[in-house]
Design an enzyme around this catalytic site. Structure first.
Site, PDB file in Angstrom:
ATOM      1  N   SER A  41       0.752  -1.248   0.124  1.00 22.13           N
ATOM      2  CA  SER A  41       0.074   0.105  -0.125  1.00 22.13           C
ATOM      3  C   SER A  41       0.850   1.217   0.129  1.00 22.13           C
ATOM      4  O   SER A  41       0.329   2.503  -0.164  1.00 22.13           O
ATOM      5  CB  SER A  41      -0.926  -0.040   1.396  1.00 22.13           C
ATOM      6  OG  SER A  41      -0.232   0.312   2.468  1.00 22.13           O
ATOM      7  N   LYS A  72       1.037   4.874   6.529  1.00 25.60           N
ATOM      8  CA  LYS A  72       0.650   5.700   5.755  1.00 25.60           C
ATOM      9  C   LYS A  72       1.267   7.094   5.763  1.00 25.60           C
ATOM     10  O   LYS A  72       1.906   7.349   6.679  1.00 25.60           O
ATOM     11  CB  LYS A  72      -1.065   6.033   5.994  1.00 25.60           C
ATOM     12  CG  LYS A  72      -1.800   4.496   5.902  1.00 25.60           C
ATOM     13  CD  LYS A  72      -1.753   3.787   4.603  1.00 25.60           C
ATOM     14  CE  LYS A  72      -2.643   2.753   4.831  1.00 25.60           C
ATOM     15  NZ  LYS A  72      -2.478   1.732   3.595  1.00 25.60           N
TER      16      LYS A  72
END
Length: 216
Positions: free
Chosen positions: A39, A93
């Site tokens: 991701s 993230k």
């Protein structure tokens, strides 16, 4: 039995003290985390073990999320590690918007407080393209799928106080704030700026020497 346990503790107290201190250090100061998914490609790849500075934002009570001393707040462009209650797991993230920011996305182009970020395509193939994104002076690569996705656009939202909007660098393949919502400040456990080591999952878990201590 009690005498046996007491003797065992006395004989191994140095080892037990070391284990305790190491556990406290990893809980409150620094640790590393294995990244199992893509991701954050191309910045972080599967098999990377990233160094997490757990004292980047707070000094916390070991083994808890209780902040004893606030040192700083996450900034745009920071790669954060957080224990997501919404996702029920630890995630990595990039902070894109901080409290008070108005942020939107249109076909993978981020608009921050009414202004579009700067983008420069670098390389790609038939499926994806790697693009340099300039986020408040933090230039980094993101990966977008040429066919787009349902995640590539969202209307303007204002980040509330005490929360952050974070996205994966692999923009069309990341369950981030577009899926789990804003990130509460108290869930953020640290910041990462480098890879410690990396193992190639697709090649018998062999080390990737070129990624050892790679700067993110």
């Amino acid at each position: 039995m009690r005498n046996f346990v007491g003797k065992l503790l006395r004989e191994n107290r140095s080892l037990l003290l070391f284990i305790l201190l190491m556990s406290v250090f990893r809980s409150a100061v620094a640790d590393w985390n294995t990244v199992p998914t893509g991701s954050m490609k191309p910045t972080i790849v599967e098999g990377d073990r990233i160094l997490v500075d757990k004292a980047a934002y707070d000094i916390r009570l070991p083994f808890t999320h209780i902040s004893l001393v606030k040192l700083a707040d996450p900034q745009r462009g920071d790669i954060i590690v957080f224990d997501s209650a919404a996702a029920d797991k630890k995630l990595v993230k990039r902070v894109v918007a901080v409290p008070g920011d108005v942020v939107a996305m249109d076909h993978n182009r981020v608009y921050l407080n009414g202004k579009a970020l700067s983008y420069h395509a670098l390389n790609g193939d038939n499926t994806t393209t790697d693009v340099q994104e300039d986020l408040a002076g933090i230039k980094h690569l993101i990966r977008i799928h040429n066919d787009g996705s349902t995640l590539s656009s969202f209307p303007a939202v204002t980040v509330p106080a005490g929360y952050y909007l974070a996205l994966g660098d692999n923009r069309d393949n990341s369950a981030d704030s577009r899926v789990i919502g804003f990130i509460p400040r108290q869930e953020i456990v640290g910041r990462s700026r480098s890879v410690v080591m990396s193992l190639n999952y697709d090649n018998y878990y062999l080390p990737r020497p070129e990624r050892f201590w790679h700067t993110l």
